[in-house]
Design an enzyme around this catalytic site. Sequence first.
Site, short mmCIF file in Angstrom:
data_model
loop_
_atom_site.label_atom_id
_atom_site.label_comp_id
_atom_site.label_asym_id
_atom_site.label_seq_id
_atom_site.Cartn_x
_atom_site.Cartn_y
_atom_site.Cartn_z
N GLY A 91 0.90 -1.19 0.03
CA GLY A 91 -0.01 -0.05 0.01
C GLY A 91 0.87 1.23 -0.13
O GLY A 91 0.20 2.33 0.38
N CYS A 92 1.98 1.23 -0.42
CA CYS A 92 2.86 2.47 -0.12
C CYS A 92 3.56 2.79 -1.38
O CYS A 92 4.33 3.81 -1.51
CB CYS A 92 3.99 1.83 0.74
SG CYS A 92 5.33 0.94 0.34
N GLY A 93 3.14 2.34 -2.59
CA GLY A 93 3.64 2.61 -3.88
C GLY A 93 4.92 2.18 -4.32
O GLY A 93 5.47 2.31 -5.29
N LEU A 94 5.44 1.02 -3.33
CA LEU A 94 6.68 0.58 -3.71
C LEU A 94 6.77 -0.77 -4.15
O LEU A 94 7.86 -1.49 -4.53
CB LEU A 94 7.62 0.34 -2.53
CG LEU A 94 8.05 1.92 -1.65
CD1 LEU A 94 8.82 1.60 -0.63
CD2 LEU A 94 8.93 2.54 -2.97
#
Length: 277
Positions: free
Chosen positions: A120-123
Amino acid sequence: MNASQPAVAVPAEQVPEASHSYDYCDLAGQAPGHAALAEEVALAIAFNGISQAVMLVSPGDLEDFVVGFSIGSGIVQDASEIYDIRLSGCGAAWQAEVEIASRAFWALKDHRRQMAGTSGCGLCGVEAVEQALPELPVLPATSLPPLQWLAGLRDRISAFQPLGRHCGAVHAAVFMGSDGELLLGREDIGRHNGLDKLIGALAQQKIPATGGIAVVTSRCSLELIQKALRAGLGTLVSLSSPTGLAVQWARQHHLNLIHLPHHSAPRVYSPALEKRP
């Protein structure tokens, strides 16, 4: 599975047949007929009780596939880290319960935890790229096979393609010995699966893959290069063209990569030819 305890085998009568005959009608004349078609089954693989993957595979040589998949995917470093394989199932649904060494299992769990933690953190895209383009060891330089070893290779490998000759729709991977003779082959509907099965068969039969030569009938993409590198194969011969990225990786990691076209001489993509003045 270890040196003294082989993998648990499913009784032969329980293993699905590799092919069945199916009826069809001709679209133009509606003439009835029948043809042999290759079968496939869904194989769920769990390591130390944790589900890892569900693969569609040809039903033969499932133990070889599990061993080769484990090595070729980097889950274990070699077959000695696989302690046991238990296969079960029926029809089109099969399961493989695999017991692996603690070191390999903790590394697998840690990787899964890292993937879940970034969802969920874009990584997650970065993690996916790192998984697709992992750091793999550079192989020792291996001599290219003599040209005569590749003579008539397309015809010679047919002896290791009984299912392909019977019904088609399958890929093959074949291992060539140090004298140019073909020693072992495996088939599967999946091009990756065929190489996984071959790697697993070599490990289970204690035939050293290091520095050896594998021949694949399928398109040679990056995934096949990575599996060959993890298995320690020195040369990969493909009957179909490689991708550009496959060539780049083969050159970077000192894997000999040869394409065998239908009607021309073998093409050596790796190692790269030295520039001439």
